[in-house]
Design an enzyme around this catalytic site. Structure first.
Site, PDB file in Angstrom:
ATOM      1  N   VAL A  25      -8.350  -1.609  24.054  1.00 45.25           N
ATOM      2  CA  VAL A  25      -9.225  -2.372  24.940  1.00 45.25           C
ATOM      3  C   VAL A  25      -9.718  -1.417  26.025  1.00 45.25           C
ATOM      4  O   VAL A  25      -8.904  -0.845  26.762  1.00 45.25           O
ATOM      5  CB  VAL A  25      -8.477  -3.552  25.586  1.00 45.25           C
ATOM      6  CG1 VAL A  25      -9.389  -4.310  26.548  1.00 45.25           C
ATOM      7  CG2 VAL A  25      -7.932  -4.502  24.511  1.00 45.25           C
ATOM      8  N   VAL A  51      -3.982  -6.342  24.821  1.00 42.60           N
ATOM      9  CA  VAL A  51      -3.529  -4.961  24.645  1.00 42.60           C
ATOM     10  C   VAL A  51      -2.194  -4.903  23.909  1.00 42.60           C
ATOM     11  O   VAL A  51      -1.935  -3.971  23.157  1.00 42.60           O
ATOM     12  CB  VAL A  51      -3.433  -4.219  25.993  1.00 42.60           C
ATOM     13  CG1 VAL A  51      -3.372  -2.717  25.764  1.00 42.60           C
ATOM     14  CG2 VAL A  51      -4.617  -4.546  26.876  1.00 42.60           C
ATOM     15  N   LEU A 421       7.915 -12.497  19.008  1.00 45.41           N
ATOM     16  CA  LEU A 421       6.967 -13.515  18.546  1.00 45.41           C
ATOM     17  C   LEU A 421       5.548 -13.033  18.828  1.00 45.41           C
ATOM     18  O   LEU A 421       5.283 -12.398  19.844  1.00 45.41           O
ATOM     19  CB  LEU A 421       7.234 -14.842  19.243  1.00 45.41           C
ATOM     20  CG  LEU A 421       8.505 -15.589  18.806  1.00 45.41           C
ATOM     21  CD1 LEU A 421       8.830 -16.704  19.786  1.00 45.41           C
ATOM     22  CD2 LEU A 421       8.350 -16.134  17.396  1.00 45.41           C
ATOM     23  N   LEU A 476      10.623 -24.802  17.639  1.00 46.73           N
ATOM     24  CA  LEU A 476      11.198 -23.461  17.655  1.00 46.73           C
ATOM     25  C   LEU A 476      12.411 -23.532  16.738  1.00 46.73           C
ATOM     26  O   LEU A 476      13.549 -23.699  17.186  1.00 46.73           O
ATOM     27  CB  LEU A 476      11.616 -23.046  19.071  1.00 46.73           C
ATOM     28  CG  LEU A 476      10.567 -23.103  20.180  1.00 46.73           C
ATOM     29  CD1 LEU A 476      11.121 -22.492  21.464  1.00 46.73           C
ATOM     30  CD2 LEU A 476       9.331 -22.345  19.760  1.00 46.73           C
ATOM     31  N   ILE A 479      15.713 -21.308  17.080  1.00 45.66           N
ATOM     32  CA  ILE A 479      16.438 -21.587  18.320  1.00 45.66           C
ATOM     33  C   ILE A 479      17.039 -22.987  18.263  1.00 45.66           C
ATOM     34  O   ILE A 479      18.162 -23.217  18.732  1.00 45.66           O
ATOM     35  CB  ILE A 479      15.524 -21.431  19.547  1.00 45.66           C
ATOM     36  CG1 ILE A 479      14.812 -20.068  19.508  1.00 45.66           C
ATOM     37  CG2 ILE A 479      16.326 -21.569  20.834  1.00 45.66           C
ATOM     38  CD1 ILE A 479      15.741 -18.877  19.327  1.00 45.66           C
TER      39      ILE A 479
END
Length: 592
Positions: A25, A51, A421, A476, A479
């Site tokens: 970027v 980024v 993630l 999730l 988890i």
């Protein structure tokens, strides 16, 4: 010698070191570098939307083919800090990427200048080398050293920070005289290999553990040949998956707490000797050291000296590049075979093969909403042996490792130790950018998918087509499953009633609308019988439009995937395969 801006010399060095693609970027402090890239014209640039996404694209690009080094670029301040996660991921899995950041002019670096941050200090713990170059003439040697460091020993990432005025200064540089440095790779000695082979030969039930270092060394063919020569079953790690084809008779399955096979764990527990090559003995593979090492001897071959003994003390440690070690293992084993010195392993191989053919988990569920096991069964049917799978973390990745099949090195591209993630989408785009002829299939749960979903626009803009299988339980999931031990289900539900998409019920985010809004194609399915036709349709859409295509499968909300705290105590939450039809896409089955 030619006089030029220092940053023009940097761009030329990148070209001479073999860089052809960059992900990044632009920004004010790095614009001189972008001007140099534009002037050079030989390095194609892919504009990321975040980024961090650029850093994960660079990692996917590196992992795609031997010799690749992904380049990610950002401006000063938050651009560099955004890339820290990507550097950590690359460092953890021994992946060389080069991160270049702009910086405030030298005279203003200590004055709390706008977007001036000490990125060198921030990046040092997650890189092989991080440096802010304060003298323009040092840029040449710094970049030369950067490539040498990334390629030498255990590979890994490097960050180079360049103040604005350092980039703009004029220096002398002779491109014709520039020569890349030869990387250092430690190599095993013959006496070490003979000692290791003697220990293997004296054992009754040996295994080879093949890690990601075998892939980094581009030595998967040597690994398979060596296994065949000594007739010893192979347990690949998650990072080493594909170093031997899944349907090879010596592929004994993966061992571990989560991303493992029942038969892989059983064969590990039955073994009396392990030769680990290019692996870390990571905790998701071993569980506790006490259970993993009990009753067996170990030889550990690794390129990094301090890796040997980090988890437990092996009976013999050998510091060597996996490729160099395997070349010598092959040389000595061939001599021993010719001399009739190698032990007959046919009974042990048959024992491991029987476990592989009978200890299967069930995949053939007809439930609606869909059970995740069925998704991977359908993927096995639709996608060919040349498919490259990309995934990071979560129940989606764990189930993928338990049920999918991988047949070649670099056909399973997975973030192993860090597991951030959001990694999957940009990493998959990086793989496609490295080779648009690859059949790339990414696998995500809904939360991983939502983390960096904006990067799908990069795939649309730059025509980077791949198929993304999105398994959506609106949770999730990993988890939630881990919270069972705390007797709670807290802050892990992603479900809500979407006022703009009432047809979704409680499944919340309308991924199809978001994906289409980003310029890609999407298909949603609710029933098991719809999965294979949707995947086939995705292939056609990808070919027609040359953009990412998402296939979302609505799963049952709660599924507990097989895992445990020890390799001898994995919990099986679903019924196991009792006959062949229960696991119809298994590579081998004697259940009938």
């Amino acid at each position: 010698m030619a006089k030029m801006k220092a940053i023009e010399a940097v761009a030329k060095i990148l070209e001479l070191e073999g860089v052809t693609k960059a992900f990044g970027v632009p920004g004010a402090a790095i614009n001189p570098f972008y001007a140099a890239l534009r002037g050079l014209g030989s390095i194609e640039h892919v504009l990321a939307r975040h980024v961090e996404g650029a850093s994960h694209m660079a990692e996917g690009y590196t992992r795609a083919n031997p010799g690749n080094i992904g380049l990610c670029i950002g401006t000063s301040g938050p651009a560099g800090t955004d890339m820290i996660t990507g550097l950590y991921s690359a460092m953890a899995d021994s992946i060389p990427i080069l991160c270049i950041t702009g910086q405030a002019p030298r005279a203003r670096m200590h004055k709390e200048d706008f977007q001036a941050v000490d990125i060198e200090s921030i990046a040092k713990p997650v890189t092989k080398w991080a440096i802010c170059v304060m003298e323009p003439a040092q840029l040449i040697g710094t970049f030369q050293q950067a490539f040498h460091i990334m390629r030498s020993g255990r590979p890994g990432p490097v960050l180079i920070d360049m103040p604005f005025d350092v980039q703009m200064a004029e220096i002398e540089f002779d491109a014709e005289a520039y020569v890349p440095m030869i990387p250092y790779k430690p190599a095993a000695t013959r006496i070490q290999i003979e000692k290791a082979l003697t220990m293997l030969n004296e054992s009754d039930k040996p295994l080879l553990v093949s890690g990601g270092g075998v892939i980094n060394a581009n030595a998967d063919k040597q690994l398979t040949e060596f296994a065949e020569l000594v007739n010893v079953p192979v347990i690949p790690t998650l990072m080493g998956w594909g170093t031997i084809p899944d349907d090879h008779e010596l592929m004994a399955g993966m061992c571990g707490l989560q991303t493992s096979h029942r038969y892989g764990n059983a064969s590990m527990l039955a073994s009396d000797f392990v030769l680990g090559i290019g692996n870390r003995f990571a905790n998701r593979h071993t569980g506790s050291v006490e259970v993993y090492t009990k009753g067996r001897k170990f030889v550990h071959v690794d390129i990094e000296p301090t890796q040997i003994g980090r988890v437990f003390c092996p009976d013999l440690g050998i510091v060597s590049c996996a490729g160099a070690a395997l070349d010598l293992f092959l040389e000595v084993a061939k001599e021993w075979k010719a001399a009739g010195k190698l032990k007959d392993r046919s009974a042990w191989v048959a024992e491991c093969k029987e476990r592989k053919s009978t200890m299967q988990r069930k995949t053939n569920f007809d439930n609606v909403p869909v059970k995740p096991q069925r998704v991977y069964q359908e993927m096995n049917k639709v996608f060919g042996r040349d498919t490259t799978y990309v995934s990071t973390i979560g129940l989606s990745q764990i189930a993928a490792a338990q049920f999918l099949h991988v047949y070649s090195a670099r056909n399973w591209i997975n973030c192993g130790q860090a597991g951030p993630l959001g990694w999957t989408i940009p990493a998959a785009l990086g793989v496609v950018a490295a080779d648009k002829s690859r059949n790339v299939v990414a696998i995500s749960g809904d939360y991983d998918f939502q983390f960096m979903i904006e990067e799908l626009a990069v795939g649309a803009q730059f025509k980077l087509p791949y198929i993304h299988v999105l398994v959506n339980n609106s949770y999730l999931g990993l988890i939630r499953q881990a919270q069972r031990g705390f007797d709670m289900d807290f802050c892990v539900q992603l479900s809500f009633e979407n006022i703009n998409s009432p047809e979704l019920g409680e499944y919340g985010v309308d991924h199809v609308k978001v994906v289409e809004g980003l310029g890609c194609k999407a298909i949603r399915v609710y029933k098991p019988e719809e999965i294979a036709p949707a995947l086939e349709q995705a292939k056609k859409l990808m070919a027609e439009f040359s953009v990412p295509v998402v296939v979302e499968v609505i799963l049952e909300r709660v599924t507990n995937v097989s895992m445990g705290v020890e390799i001898d105590a994995v919990n099986e939450f679903e019924e196991l395969a009792a006959k062949g039809i229960d696991a119809p896409t298994a590579t081998i089955s004697l259940l009938d």
